[in-house]
Design a protein around this motif. Structure first.
Motif, PDB file in Angstrom:
ATOM      1  N   ARG A 146     -44.866  67.708 -31.023  1.00 17.29           N
ATOM      2  CA  ARG A 146     -44.660  66.260 -30.922  1.00 17.29           C
ATOM      3  C   ARG A 146     -43.183  65.913 -30.868  1.00 17.29           C
ATOM      4  O   ARG A 146     -42.785  64.967 -30.169  1.00 17.29           O
ATOM      5  N   LEU A 147     -42.333  66.667 -31.570  1.00 22.06           N
ATOM      6  CA  LEU A 147     -40.900  66.407 -31.516  1.00 22.06           C
ATOM      7  C   LEU A 147     -40.363  66.666 -30.114  1.00 22.06           C
ATOM      8  O   LEU A 147     -39.465  65.955 -29.642  1.00 22.06           O
ATOM      9  N   VAL A 148     -40.886  67.682 -29.431  1.00 21.92           N
ATOM     10  CA  VAL A 148     -40.514  67.924 -28.032  1.00 21.92           C
ATOM     11  C   VAL A 148     -40.797  66.677 -27.199  1.00 21.92           C
ATOM     12  O   VAL A 148     -39.969  66.235 -26.395  1.00 21.92           O
ATOM     13  N   GLU A 149     -41.978  66.083 -27.394  1.00 20.92           N
ATOM     14  CA  GLU A 149     -42.360  64.895 -26.635  1.00 20.92           C
ATOM     15  C   GLU A 149     -41.503  63.688 -26.990  1.00 20.92           C
ATOM     16  O   GLU A 149     -41.057  62.944 -26.109  1.00 20.92           O
ATOM     17  N   LEU A 150     -41.283  63.501 -28.285  1.00 20.93           N
ATOM     18  CA  LEU A 150     -40.484  62.347 -28.719  1.00 20.93           C
ATOM     19  C   LEU A 150     -39.033  62.480 -28.275  1.00 20.93           C
ATOM     20  O   LEU A 150     -38.373  61.479 -27.975  1.00 20.93           O
ATOM     21  N   ASN A 151     -38.533  63.699 -28.221  1.00 19.48           N
ATOM     22  CA  ASN A 151     -37.169  63.913 -27.738  1.00 19.48           C
ATOM     23  C   ASN A 151     -37.062  63.497 -26.268  1.00 19.48           C
ATOM     24  O   ASN A 151     -36.083  62.853 -25.862  1.00 19.48           O
ATOM     25  N   VAL A 152     -38.067  63.827 -25.469  1.00 17.36           N
ATOM     26  CA  VAL A 152     -38.092  63.387 -24.073  1.00 17.36           C
ATOM     27  C   VAL A 152     -38.092  61.869 -24.003  1.00 17.36           C
ATOM     28  O   VAL A 152     -37.337  61.261 -23.226  1.00 17.36           O
ATOM     29  N   GLN A 153     -38.919  61.238 -24.829  1.00 16.52           N
ATOM     30  CA  GLN A 153     -38.993  59.771 -24.819  1.00 16.52           C
ATOM     31  C   GLN A 153     -37.647  59.140 -25.142  1.00 16.52           C
ATOM     32  O   GLN A 153     -37.207  58.202 -24.466  1.00 16.52           O
ATOM     33  N   GLU A 154     -36.966  59.662 -26.149  1.00 22.60           N
ATOM     34  CA  GLU A 154     -35.683  59.076 -26.547  1.00 22.60           C
ATOM     35  C   GLU A 154     -34.617  59.282 -25.477  1.00 22.60           C
ATOM     36  O   GLU A 154     -33.750  58.429 -25.282  1.00 22.60           O
ATOM     37  N   GLN A 155     -34.686  60.399 -24.755  1.00 21.67           N
ATOM     38  CA  GLN A 155     -33.708  60.619 -23.680  1.00 21.67           C
ATOM     39  C   GLN A 155     -33.979  59.678 -22.508  1.00 21.67           C
ATOM     40  O   GLN A 155     -33.046  59.216 -21.836  1.00 21.67           O
ATOM     41  N   CYS A 156     -35.241  59.371 -22.261  1.00 26.65           N
ATOM     42  CA  CYS A 156     -35.574  58.367 -21.240  1.00 26.65           C
ATOM     43  C   CYS A 156     -34.981  57.017 -21.627  1.00 26.65           C
ATOM     44  O   CYS A 156     -34.443  56.298 -20.769  1.00 26.65           O
ATOM     45  N   LEU A 157     -35.064  56.682 -22.902  1.00 25.43           N
ATOM     46  CA  LEU A 157     -34.497  55.419 -23.372  1.00 25.43           C
ATOM     47  C   LEU A 157     -32.983  55.428 -23.257  1.00 25.43           C
ATOM     48  O   LEU A 157     -32.367  54.406 -22.920  1.00 25.43           O
ATOM     49  N   ASN A 158     -32.361  56.573 -23.522  1.00 22.40           N
ATOM     50  CA  ASN A 158     -30.906  56.671 -23.364  1.00 22.40           C
ATOM     51  C   ASN A 158     -30.492  56.399 -21.922  1.00 22.40           C
ATOM     52  O   ASN A 158     -29.467  55.757 -21.661  1.00 22.40           O
ATOM     53  N   ILE A 159     -31.286  56.887 -20.981  1.00 21.37           N
ATOM     54  CA  ILE A 159     -30.997  56.631 -19.567  1.00 21.37           C
ATOM     55  C   ILE A 159     -31.129  55.153 -19.259  1.00 21.37           C
ATOM     56  O   ILE A 159     -30.303  54.572 -18.546  1.00 21.37           O
ATOM     57  N   MET A 160     -32.157  54.532 -19.813  1.00 24.65           N
ATOM     58  CA  MET A 160     -32.387  53.115 -19.567  1.00 24.65           C
ATOM     59  C   MET A 160     -31.257  52.254 -20.128  1.00 24.65           C
ATOM     60  O   MET A 160     -31.032  51.134 -19.650  1.00 24.65           O
ATOM     61  N   LYS A 161     -30.520  52.768 -21.097  1.00 24.56           N
ATOM     62  CA  LYS A 161     -29.420  52.012 -21.700  1.00 24.56           C
ATOM     63  C   LYS A 161     -28.194  51.943 -20.792  1.00 24.56           C
ATOM     64  O   LYS A 161     -27.348  51.074 -20.980  1.00 24.56           O
ATOM     65  N   PHE A 162     -28.095  52.853 -19.833  1.00 25.36           N
ATOM     66  CA  PHE A 162     -26.923  52.872 -18.966  1.00 25.36           C
ATOM     67  C   PHE A 162     -26.867  51.593 -18.128  1.00 25.36           C
ATOM     68  O   PHE A 162     -27.850  51.206 -17.494  1.00 25.36           O
ATOM     69  N   SER A 163     -25.704  50.976 -18.087  1.00 24.22           N
ATOM     70  CA  SER A 163     -25.566  49.721 -17.333  1.00 24.22           C
ATOM     71  C   SER A 163     -25.859  49.928 -15.855  1.00 24.22           C
ATOM     72  O   SER A 163     -26.482  49.078 -15.208  1.00 24.22           O
ATOM     73  N   PHE A 164     -25.423  51.064 -15.279  1.00 29.58           N
ATOM     74  CA  PHE A 164     -25.622  51.278 -13.847  1.00 29.58           C
ATOM     75  C   PHE A 164     -27.103  51.479 -13.512  1.00 29.58           C
ATOM     76  O   PHE A 164     -27.544  51.160 -12.410  1.00 29.58           O
ATOM     77  N   VAL A 165     -27.875  51.978 -14.459  1.00 34.45           N
ATOM     78  CA  VAL A 165     -29.321  52.093 -14.249  1.00 34.45           C
ATOM     79  C   VAL A 165     -29.952  50.701 -14.285  1.00 34.45           C
ATOM     80  O   VAL A 165     -30.786  50.350 -13.437  1.00 34.45           O
ATOM     81  N   GLN A 166     -29.549  49.898 -15.249  1.00 37.42           N
ATOM     82  CA  GLN A 166     -30.078  48.537 -15.341  1.00 37.42           C
ATOM     83  C   GLN A 166     -29.735  47.721 -14.101  1.00 37.42           C
ATOM     84  O   GLN A 166     -30.566  46.979 -13.574  1.00 37.42           O
ATOM     85  N   HIS A 167     -28.514  47.859 -13.617  1.00 36.19           N
ATOM     86  CA  HIS A 167     -28.097  47.117 -12.429  1.00 36.19           C
ATOM     87  C   HIS A 167     -28.911  47.543 -11.207  1.00 36.19           C
ATOM     88  O   HIS A 167     -29.318  46.701 -10.400  1.00 36.19           O
ATOM     89  N   ALA A 168     -29.146  48.845 -11.069  1.00 34.14           N
ATOM     90  CA  ALA A 168     -29.917  49.341  -9.931  1.00 34.14           C
ATOM     91  C   ALA A 168     -31.353  48.838  -9.989  1.00 34.14           C
ATOM     92  O   ALA A 168     -31.925  48.411  -8.975  1.00 34.14           O
ATOM     93  N   ARG A 169     -31.938  48.850 -11.179  1.00 33.35           N
ATOM     94  CA  ARG A 169     -33.323  48.405 -11.319  1.00 33.35           C
ATOM     95  C   ARG A 169     -33.446  46.893 -11.102  1.00 33.35           C
ATOM     96  O   ARG A 169     -34.497  46.403 -10.673  1.00 33.35           O
ATOM     97  N   ALA A 170     -32.377  46.160 -11.391  1.00 33.99           N
ATOM     98  CA  ALA A 170     -32.410  44.712 -11.193  1.00 33.99           C
ATOM     99  C   ALA A 170     -32.462  44.346  -9.711  1.00 33.99           C
ATOM    100  O   ALA A 170     -32.924  43.263  -9.341  1.00 33.99           O
ATOM    101  N   LYS A 171     -32.021  45.276  -8.874  1.00 33.66           N
ATOM    102  CA  LYS A 171     -32.003  45.019  -7.428  1.00 33.66           C
ATOM    103  C   LYS A 171     -33.317  45.431  -6.757  1.00 33.66           C
ATOM    104  O   LYS A 171     -33.530  45.145  -5.588  1.00 33.66           O
ATOM    105  N   GLY A 172     -34.160  46.137  -7.481  1.00 35.95           N
ATOM    106  CA  GLY A 172     -35.426  46.601  -6.915  1.00 35.95           C
ATOM    107  C   GLY A 172     -36.216  47.356  -7.957  1.00 35.95           C
ATOM    108  O   GLY A 172     -35.936  47.279  -9.155  1.00 35.95           O
ATOM    109  N   GLU A 173     -37.165  48.133  -7.520  1.00 34.24           N
ATOM    110  CA  GLU A 173     -38.024  48.829  -8.464  1.00 34.24           C
ATOM    111  C   GLU A 173     -37.513  50.217  -8.837  1.00 34.24           C
ATOM    112  O   GLU A 173     -38.131  50.900  -9.677  1.00 34.24           O
TER     113      GLU A 173
END
Length: 209
Positions: A146-173
């Motif tokens: 389960r820690l393996v899975e939760l670690n993946v989840q938290e790294q996905c959230l870390n990516i979502m925190k990046f401003s350039f990711v948020q800006h790209a997603r705001a322009k489309g899907e």
């Protein structure tokens, strides 16, 4: 012949084989890349994404480190992700952990591993965030998986925190962010089906330009 020397013989045979199938294979490959995927995975030598994803060269941009981490202060992983999003325009970012991960196991065992501790503290933080869920599991192996899975989840959230990711997603899907776990014992991939939208309120959202 040593294994090291054999590698170069294998390379010559592979080049000849590719050219026999397609004389333009390498000249076309040299023109550039347009990968659809950014794959962020563990450096474990048993986990080869091109094989279990069934993709060809040029279709997946690969970044790997110990325990597939994307810390917010690691310039290497941030640079790779930004390049993939802003210049390669990847449609999918995949964070892929694997069961039996040595990095996650080391963090779980709480051993002093010297300078490696600095890196593994990122996994310690994942355990701290999910301590109640993990401690409620029946045995150590269940906690490990389960820690393996939760670690993946938290790294996905870390990516979502990046401003350039948020800006790209705001322009489309795109880019879409996915969390996977590879099972070395079976060769299968598990999509954790993380609903990124439900974490929006927990993330810092940057003011879009």
């Amino acid at each position: 012949m040593s294994l090291y020397e054999k590698v170069f013989e294998n390379n010559r045979e592979w080049v000849a084989s590719q050219l026999a199938q397609d004389p333009t294979y390498f000249s076309q490959m040299a023109l550039g890349q347009e990968p659809e995927f950014l794959y962020i995975g563990c450096s474990d030598s048993r986990v080869q994404p091109e094989n279990f994803m069934g993709v060809s060269p040029g279709e997946v941009f690969v970044y790997r480190n110990v325990a597939n981490l994307i810390p917010n202060n690691d310039i290497s992983s941030i640079s790779v992700t930004q390049y993939a999003v802003e210049y390669l325009h990847v449609k999918h970012i995949i964070v892929c952990g694997h069961y039996g991960c040595g990095g996650v196991r080391a963090a779980l065992d709480n051993k002093d591993l010297g300078k490696l501790n600095i890196w593994l503290r990122n996994i310690d933080d994942v355990y701290r965030l999910h301590r109640d869920e993990l401690n409620a599991l029946p045995d150590e192996n269940a906690r490990f998986r389960r820690l393996v899975e939760l670690n993946v989840q938290e790294q996905c959230l870390n990516i979502m925190k990046f401003s350039f990711v948020q800006h790209a997603r705001a322009k489309g899907e795109y880019p879409r962010i996915h969390g996977w776990v590879y099972d070395i014992a079976t060769g299968t991939v598990k999509d954790l089906e993380i609903d990124m939208s439900k974490f929006t309120d927990e993330l810092k959202v940057y003011q879009l330009k």
